[in-house]
Design a protein around this motif. Sequence first.
Motif, PDB file in Angstrom:
ATOM      1  N   GLU A 171       1.122  -1.346  -0.427  1.00  0.00           N
ATOM      2  CA  GLU A 171       0.172  -0.036  -0.136  1.00  0.00           C
ATOM      3  C   GLU A 171       0.708   1.478   0.076  1.00  0.00           C
ATOM      4  O   GLU A 171       0.708   1.976  -0.789  1.00  0.00           O
ATOM      5  CB  GLU A 171      -0.322  -0.151   0.724  1.00  0.00           C
ATOM      6  CG  GLU A 171      -1.993  -0.940   0.675  1.00  0.00           C
ATOM      7  CD  GLU A 171      -2.829  -0.860   2.135  1.00  0.00           C
ATOM      8  OE1 GLU A 171      -3.361  -0.295   2.512  1.00  0.00           O
ATOM      9  OE2 GLU A 171      -2.707  -1.575   3.471  1.00  0.00           O
ATOM     10  N   GLN A 172       1.949   1.067   0.674  1.00  0.00           N
ATOM     11  CA  GLN A 172       2.898   2.250   0.735  1.00  0.00           C
ATOM     12  C   GLN A 172       3.632   2.434  -0.293  1.00  0.00           C
ATOM     13  O   GLN A 172       4.053   3.724  -0.825  1.00  0.00           O
ATOM     14  CB  GLN A 172       3.798   2.066   2.843  1.00  0.00           C
ATOM     15  CG  GLN A 172       3.280   2.399   3.317  1.00  0.00           C
ATOM     16  CD  GLN A 172       4.321   2.052   4.186  1.00  0.00           C
ATOM     17  OE1 GLN A 172       5.240   1.630   3.739  1.00  0.00           O
ATOM     18  NE2 GLN A 172       4.040   2.036   5.449  1.00  0.00           N
ATOM     19  N   SER A 173       3.873   1.132  -1.208  1.00  0.00           N
ATOM     20  CA  SER A 173       5.067   1.502  -2.573  1.00  0.00           C
ATOM     21  C   SER A 173       4.190   1.936  -3.598  1.00  0.00           C
ATOM     22  O   SER A 173       4.282   2.306  -4.626  1.00  0.00           O
ATOM     23  CB  SER A 173       5.401   0.148  -2.227  1.00  0.00           C
ATOM     24  OG  SER A 173       6.184  -0.285  -1.601  1.00  0.00           O
ATOM     25  N   GLY A 174       2.328   2.368  -3.234  1.00  0.00           N
ATOM     26  CA  GLY A 174       1.453   2.036  -4.632  1.00  0.00           C
ATOM     27  C   GLY A 174       1.152   0.761  -5.829  1.00  0.00           C
ATOM     28  O   GLY A 174       0.287   1.525  -6.474  1.00  0.00           O
ATOM     29  N   LEU A 175       1.394  -0.075  -4.570  1.00  0.00           N
ATOM     30  CA  LEU A 175       1.004  -1.594  -5.617  1.00  0.00           C
ATOM     31  C   LEU A 175      -0.525  -1.665  -5.165  1.00  0.00           C
ATOM     32  O   LEU A 175      -0.909  -2.171  -6.166  1.00  0.00           O
ATOM     33  CB  LEU A 175       2.525  -2.291  -5.245  1.00  0.00           C
ATOM     34  CG  LEU A 175       3.581  -2.145  -5.255  1.00  0.00           C
ATOM     35  CD1 LEU A 175       4.537  -3.620  -4.949  1.00  0.00           C
ATOM     36  CD2 LEU A 175       4.348  -2.155  -7.276  1.00  0.00           C
ATOM     37  N   ALA A 176      -0.507  -1.348  -4.265  1.00  0.00           N
ATOM     38  CA  ALA A 176      -1.843  -2.391  -4.024  1.00  0.00           C
ATOM     39  C   ALA A 176      -3.474  -1.557  -2.359  1.00  0.00           C
ATOM     40  O   ALA A 176      -2.224   0.065  -2.281  1.00  0.00           O
ATOM     41  CB  ALA A 176      -2.253  -2.999  -2.860  1.00  0.00           C
ATOM     42  N   VAL A 177      -4.257  -1.593  -3.112  1.00  0.00           N
ATOM     43  CA  VAL A 177      -4.833  -0.723  -2.033  1.00  0.00           C
ATOM     44  C   VAL A 177      -6.056  -1.512  -1.395  1.00  0.00           C
ATOM     45  O   VAL A 177      -6.477  -2.594  -1.944  1.00  0.00           O
ATOM     46  CB  VAL A 177      -5.583   0.791  -2.803  1.00  0.00           C
ATOM     47  CG1 VAL A 177      -5.160   1.657  -3.855  1.00  0.00           C
ATOM     48  CG2 VAL A 177      -6.973  -0.389  -4.223  1.00  0.00           C
ATOM     49  N   ARG A 178      -6.316  -1.285  -0.598  1.00  0.00           N
ATOM     50  CA  ARG A 178      -7.917  -1.756   0.527  1.00  0.00           C
ATOM     51  C   ARG A 178      -8.625  -1.128   0.656  1.00  0.00           C
ATOM     52  O   ARG A 178      -8.516   0.752   0.543  1.00  0.00           O
ATOM     53  CB  ARG A 178      -6.737  -1.953   1.963  1.00  0.00           C
ATOM     54  CG  ARG A 178      -8.081  -2.485   2.717  1.00  0.00           C
ATOM     55  CD  ARG A 178      -7.686  -3.606   4.022  1.00  0.00           C
ATOM     56  NE  ARG A 178      -6.969  -1.887   4.711  1.00  0.00           N
ATOM     57  CZ  ARG A 178      -6.476  -1.888   5.678  1.00  0.00           C
ATOM     58  NH1 ARG A 178      -7.022  -3.300   6.776  1.00  0.00           N
ATOM     59  NH2 ARG A 178      -6.281  -1.096   6.629  1.00  0.00           N
TER      60      ARG A 178
END
Length: 230
Positions: A72-79
């Motif tokens: 999430e912090q790397s911008g690869l995934a979101v919740r």
Amino acid sequence: MPRQQQPAARPVRRRSYDQFCAAARALDSVGDRWTLLIVRELLAGPRRYTDLHADLPGVSTDVLASRLKDMEQSGLAVRRRLPPPAAASVYELTERGHGLLPVLAALAEWGAPALTERRPTDAVRAHWYALPLLRALDGLTHSGVVEVHLDEGEFHVRAGAGAGAGAGAGGAGGDVYGYGPADRPDARIRLAAELCPALGRGEVTFNEAVKDGRIEVTGEGPLAAELRGE
């Protein structure tokens, strides 16, 4: 006596190679153990934490939670929260996360020769065969959804029109494969799981496997006809 105020907790800095190199920067984001396998799972669509944990045998709950937070912090995934009546949170890839599809596909191709035989300790899930199958289906004239039936289970892939593992866009416009049967597949295929890696390695072509009976294709329409070699 007044209570002593605790100092504010500092954010934990993620490990970095501290090298001004694109490969090093990429590994800062996806080089940790389990991260790329989480990407593999999320390429099939949004997933709940419990589902991810079930399909990643061997990962601890702490490590999985940590990797998801890093992604999430790397911008690869979101919740995000699903609307009622589901009332559950799911994780899904961002466009940048989807861009890892060709990276993961290339890594799978490189590692394919190591799949000589299944070890007694090896877990398996049907959708893990999606990447080599996508490679075998790359270059089709007609596009659509192919439902895949293995003894290990079912999954579906989007084939044709640049939807395969070689697509540079990484499937950002939609999931390139998914769990279970498709709602309205354009074609259905049935084959043995051990044939999928051979197809991905190019040891046998899809058409050859159809002709010798190792792949059964059913369905109407242009995609199914093309898969049958008609």
